[in-house]
Design a protein around this motif. Sequence first.
Motif, short mmCIF file in Angstrom:
data_model
loop_
_atom_site.label_atom_id
_atom_site.label_comp_id
_atom_site.label_asym_id
_atom_site.label_seq_id
_atom_site.Cartn_x
_atom_site.Cartn_y
_atom_site.Cartn_z
N SER A 50 5.48 64.79 -2.54
CA SER A 50 4.61 63.76 -3.10
C SER A 50 3.83 64.24 -4.32
N ARG A 51 3.74 65.55 -4.53
CA ARG A 51 2.95 66.08 -5.64
C ARG A 51 3.77 66.89 -6.65
N THR A 114 2.36 66.56 -12.13
CA THR A 114 1.81 65.69 -13.17
C THR A 114 1.60 64.28 -12.62
N GLU A 115 1.08 63.42 -13.50
CA GLU A 115 0.79 62.03 -13.11
C GLU A 115 2.07 61.24 -12.85
N GLU A 116 3.19 61.75 -13.28
CA GLU A 116 4.47 61.07 -13.06
C GLU A 116 4.81 61.00 -11.58
N TYR A 117 4.33 61.98 -10.82
CA TYR A 117 4.66 62.04 -9.40
C TYR A 117 3.49 61.64 -8.51
N SER A 118 2.28 61.73 -9.03
CA SER A 118 1.13 61.35 -8.21
C SER A 118 -0.09 61.18 -9.12
N ASN A 119 -0.87 60.13 -8.80
CA ASN A 119 -2.08 59.91 -9.57
C ASN A 119 -3.12 61.00 -9.28
N ASN A 120 -3.89 61.31 -10.33
CA ASN A 120 -4.94 62.31 -10.19
C ASN A 120 -4.38 63.62 -9.63
N ASN A 121 -3.26 64.02 -10.21
CA ASN A 121 -2.56 65.21 -9.72
C ASN A 121 -3.27 66.49 -10.23
N SER A 124 -3.73 67.03 -14.19
CA SER A 124 -4.80 66.26 -14.83
C SER A 124 -6.18 66.74 -14.39
N ARG A 125 -6.31 67.16 -13.12
CA ARG A 125 -7.60 67.66 -12.65
C ARG A 125 -7.98 68.95 -13.38
#
Length: 597
Positions: A50-51, A114-121, A124-125
């Motif tokens: 998922s990440r 990255t954001e491609e696989y999960s939001n707020n990954n 990005s953090r």
Amino acid sequence: MDKHLHQQQLQLAKCAPQRCNDWAFRDVPSDITIEVDGGTFSLHKFPLFSRSGRIRKLVSEHRDSGVSKIELLSLPGGPELFELAAQFCYGVNFEITASNVAHLCCVSDYLEMTEEYSNNNLSSRAEEYLESIVCKNLEMCVEVLQQCENLLPLADELGIVTRCIDAIASKACVEQIASSFSRLHMSKQTTKCEEDWWIEDLSVLGINFFQRVITAMKCRGVRPESIGAALMNYAQKELIKKSHLWNQSKVDLGSSSHESFIVETIISLLPVEKIAVPITFLFGLLRSSMMLDCSVSCRLDLERRIGSQLDIATLDDLLIPSSRHAGDTLFDVDTVHRILVNFSQQDDSEEDMDDDVSIFESDSPSSPSQTALFKVSKLVDNYLAEIAPDSNLNLNKFIAVAESLPAHARTVHDGLYRAIDVYLKAHQALSDSDRKKLCKLIDFQKLSQEAGSHAAENDRLPLQSIVQVLYYEQLRLRNTLFSSYPEDDHKPMHQSWRISSGALSAVMSPRDNYASLRRENRELKLELARLRMRLNDLEKEHVCMKKDMERSSSRKFMTSFSKTIGKFNIFGHSSSTESNSPSKQLQRVEPKMTERI
């Protein structure tokens, strides 16, 4: 250091399975095993899928074979950083800090979190923390750069290094602007301690990052004095603390290649402004570059910089030890000669520039270039006296250093005479021609009364030089005699002297005065002719007595010779008229006398 880090990573890898049990799902059996640099992690596919895009791709490539074991090669940060990334996938909270944000940026890029696989990954953090927290704080930027030294080239490709360097340069520039405004309301002593506080922080960086930071600061307009202070502090930390290198008789070039690179880099970063660093620091870099066998170009650059401000140097600065074989001179005379040539050329260029503005200003003794010449001439004379006792010092090198300055640089030749006398005393095997060649450097007319008296009795000087000294000493005494009788119409006791000396008076008519001057001039020419004849006789006598001088001591010979000289009173047979002739008449004849001697 690398071996210690590898052992630490192996120890962390052995403890990884036990630590995983603390935050992974205990009641759900693991279905995937991740190996990272010898460390094994028993985890679950779903949280990782998922990440992490990379793990998802690796598992999907081996889905048909039923492989549940993946090896991640060359993962940034090793097992310890992978564990943080896995904790993020499982939703375990941990703190992002300046000490791990660079690793997290690199690990998230490696694992494609990255954001491609999960939001707020994780990517990005970490990026958000880097931009909003780290780049606004100079100390944190330096700490991140330290971590990036072990994450190259990936940290540079991700722009982490560039962003931190730009932030440091911008922050230092803003700090200096703020401190400049604060001077309007505070004393200099108050702001002195607060200015350039970042210099100490930069000293912990490696030379490559330090070079990039200083270059960025120059582009941002940070003051040259601050740049110079940062370079001096860095050299203090990296070179002087390893002073054991300078105690070795021979420097191991293989082990000192890093120090050599540091010196060359610092030289390349020096500001062009003269006030940026003290000249003592430049001489220290020059000595280090010679001992570490740095490139010729960097040494020549240092010599040019030193030559441009040589007037503020000291004798200790010029005494550069020779780093060559034992048979060479004690001090590096060639390097000092090149520095003096650079100084003279720079002085000539400045004078040419001044000539375009005002001829009178360039000739003024109080102009800065003339003052610098006087200071350097005194420094050179002291340097020559210091190196003169060296038995290996070649005569041509000594003369080259003495002649490196223009003739008008020395108003008094006492210092040069002292240095040459020391050289003659230490090199008694010099031939007569070499002694004459050496003494031609001295303008005996520019010697003080004390130095002239010493030279007149100096048996180390050649005969020709002694005669010149006696001539100028006699001339000095005559001028002193004239000056001791000032013209005064109210003193009749001096009237006869004033008339005979050719001075205009009410008693003597202009025609009679002119005739008297012509008569004195003829008598002086006759006296000079007699003097040349006596000089020829003395030279013949010197040739005849040369064999006697070899048998007896030189001092005993010169003592007897001085007595012979004393019998010939150079101006003894002149009439009362010629003994009282004015100094202007002597000055007309003096150049001819000098040329013939």
